[in-house]
Structure formats: C-alpha cells, structure tokens
Design a protein around this motif. Structure first.
Motif, PDB file in Angstrom:
ATOM      1  N   ARG A   1      -8.534   0.488  -2.361  1.00 55.09           N
ATOM      2  CA  ARG A   1      -7.316   0.383  -1.564  1.00 55.09           C
ATOM      3  C   ARG A   1      -6.687  -0.991  -1.610  1.00 55.09           C
ATOM      4  N   GLY A   2      -7.346  -1.959  -2.167  1.00 56.06           N
ATOM      5  CA  GLY A   2      -6.783  -3.290  -2.283  1.00 56.06           C
ATOM      6  C   GLY A   2      -7.470  -4.041  -3.394  1.00 56.06           C
ATOM      7  N   LEU A   3      -6.691  -4.735  -4.212  1.00 51.48           N
ATOM      8  CA  LEU A   3      -7.242  -5.504  -5.328  1.00 51.48           C
ATOM      9  C   LEU A   3      -6.324  -6.682  -5.576  1.00 51.48           C
ATOM     10  N   GLN A   4      -6.904  -7.867  -5.594  1.00 55.72           N
ATOM     11  CA  GLN A   4      -6.094  -9.061  -5.852  1.00 55.72           C
ATOM     12  C   GLN A   4      -6.917 -10.136  -6.524  1.00 55.72           C
ATOM     13  N   ALA A   5      -6.212 -11.065  -7.149  1.00 57.72           N
ATOM     14  CA  ALA A   5      -6.848 -12.221  -7.786  1.00 57.72           C
ATOM     15  C   ALA A   5      -5.888 -13.398  -7.696  1.00 57.72           C
ATOM     16  N   GLU A   6      -6.470 -14.578  -7.606  1.00 50.31           N
ATOM     17  CA  GLU A   6      -5.649 -15.786  -7.596  1.00 50.31           C
ATOM     18  C   GLU A   6      -6.386 -16.911  -8.308  1.00 50.31           C
ATOM     19  N   ARG A   7      -5.606 -17.731  -8.995  1.00 52.90           N
ATOM     20  CA  ARG A   7      -6.173 -18.895  -9.678  1.00 52.90           C
ATOM     21  C   ARG A   7      -6.448 -19.959  -8.620  1.00 52.90           C
ATOM     22  N   ILE A   8      -7.708 -20.403  -8.544  1.00 56.03           N
ATOM     23  CA  ILE A   8      -8.051 -21.431  -7.563  1.00 56.03           C
ATOM     24  C   ILE A   8      -8.276 -22.789  -8.215  1.00 56.03           C
ATOM     25  N   SER A   9      -8.387 -22.791  -9.538  1.00 51.94           N
ATOM     26  CA  SER A   9      -8.447 -24.032 -10.314  1.00 51.94           C
ATOM     27  C   SER A   9      -7.954 -23.679 -11.719  1.00 51.94           C
TER      28      SER A   9
ATOM     29  N   LEU B   1     -11.114  -4.085  -2.043  1.00 47.12           N
ATOM     30  CA  LEU B   1     -11.461  -3.325  -0.852  1.00 47.12           C
ATOM     31  C   LEU B   1     -11.645  -1.871  -1.270  1.00 47.12           C
ATOM     32  N   ILE B   2     -12.836  -1.324  -0.982  1.00 48.07           N
ATOM     33  CA  ILE B   2     -13.171   0.054  -1.337  1.00 48.07           C
ATOM     34  C   ILE B   2     -13.361   0.826  -0.038  1.00 48.07           C
ATOM     35  N   ILE B   3     -12.716   2.000   0.067  1.00 50.90           N
ATOM     36  CA  ILE B   3     -12.777   2.786   1.298  1.00 50.90           C
ATOM     37  C   ILE B   3     -13.176   4.222   0.995  1.00 50.90           C
ATOM     38  N   GLN B   4     -14.054   4.778   1.833  1.00 54.19           N
ATOM     39  CA  GLN B   4     -14.373   6.207   1.791  1.00 54.19           C
ATOM     40  C   GLN B   4     -13.206   6.927   2.458  1.00 54.19           C
ATOM     41  N   ALA B   5     -12.636   7.932   1.812  1.00 52.67           N
ATOM     42  CA  ALA B   5     -11.462   8.619   2.337  1.00 52.67           C
ATOM     43  C   ALA B   5     -11.805   9.647   3.404  1.00 52.67           C
ATOM     44  N   ALA B   6     -12.972  10.233   3.356  1.00 49.69           N
ATOM     45  CA  ALA B   6     -13.339  11.280   4.300  1.00 49.69           C
ATOM     46  C   ALA B   6     -14.172  10.711   5.442  1.00 49.69           C
ATOM     47  N   LYS B   7     -13.948  11.245   6.641  1.00 52.22           N
ATOM     48  CA  LYS B   7     -14.752  10.829   7.787  1.00 52.22           C
ATOM     49  C   LYS B   7     -16.184  11.290   7.609  1.00 52.22           C
ATOM     50  N   ASN B   8     -17.114  10.478   8.096  1.00 59.40           N
ATOM     51  CA  ASN B   8     -18.544  10.802   8.054  1.00 59.40           C
ATOM     52  C   ASN B   8     -19.035  11.135   6.646  1.00 59.40           C
ATOM     53  N   SER B   9     -18.494  10.476   5.661  1.00 61.61           N
ATOM     54  CA  SER B   9     -18.915  10.686   4.272  1.00 61.61           C
ATOM     55  C   SER B   9     -20.325  10.157   4.070  1.00 61.61           C
ATOM     56  N   PRO B  10     -21.078  10.788   3.187  1.00 59.97           N
ATOM     57  CA  PRO B  10     -22.394  10.231   2.879  1.00 59.97           C
ATOM     58  C   PRO B  10     -22.225   8.900   2.152  1.00 59.97           C
ATOM     59  N   GLU B  11     -23.248   8.078   2.220  1.00 57.75           N
ATOM     60  CA  GLU B  11     -23.231   6.785   1.552  1.00 57.75           C
ATOM     61  C   GLU B  11     -22.979   6.970   0.059  1.00 57.75           C
TER      62      GLU B  11
END
Length: 117
Positions: free
Chosen positions: A20-28, A37-47
C-alpha cells in the motif's frame, strides 16, 4: 491528508495481501533509503509468511541499470500490517527512476508495486 489515509485502508475485493505504500529517497550521493508498507486486506487474516525483494532501477552512464536491495529475497511475516525499510548503496552517477517491491510465497508472486521517483 485524507487521501493519504484512504490509500492505506484495505481495498474491497482485493487479494489477501497488498503493498500500500512504497517510497525511496537519496540520503547521500551514494545511498538510498527505502520504505514499504504491506497490509492484509481481509479482517482476521491468518499470518502471511513470504519473501520480499526491493529493487531500484534507472540509468548509469546513460545505460539502463538496476540493483536489488538484497542478494536474495528477504523473509517477511505479516499479521495485519508490516512496515519495512532499508538502505542500499548505489553508484553516485546512478540516476534512479523507480523502485519496485515484489512479495512472493512458495515461488509465486503475491503482490508487486512500482513507484516512479
């Protein structure tokens, strides 16, 4: 701000796991910081247990170029959500144009997300 939070909410009818979210930035000049960011879409999903591979792509000396953040995909375990981050060394001359995160389980791709930088 509301749009940011709406993107984080699970989408209706989607798969069991989403990036659901992916970013990168140059720090040097020779280092990028990335976050996913990874999200389970269903409620009470198994691990969920799988692997993630994050790669940066762009150009180096005018030619197509890419790099994986790890030599092999990194294990991940997701209960409801997981935030991962890391650093990757890149040549100073590299022009990074996109970042891609791919999640796999048992050799099959579960989710892929690419963000242009």
């Amino acid at each position: 701000d509301l749009g940011f939070f709406e993107r984080l909410l699970p989408s209706a009818g989607g798969g069991a796991l989403n990036i659901r979210g992916l970013q990168a930035e140059r720090i040097s000049p020779a280092q990028f910081k990335w976050q996913v960011l990874i999200i389970q879409a269903a409620k009470n999903s198994p691990e969920f247990a799988g692997k993630i591979q994050v790669s940066l792509s762009g150009t180096l000396n005018g030619k197509p170029w890419s790099i994986n953040t790890n030599a092999t995909p990194e294990p991940v375990v997701v209960r409801s959500y997981l935030r991962k981050e890391g650093l990757v060394e890149v040549p100073q001359q590299a022009v990074i144009k996109s970042i891609t995160a791919q999640i796999e389980r048992d050799g099959s791709t579960v989710s892929v997300h690419t963000t242009k930088l």
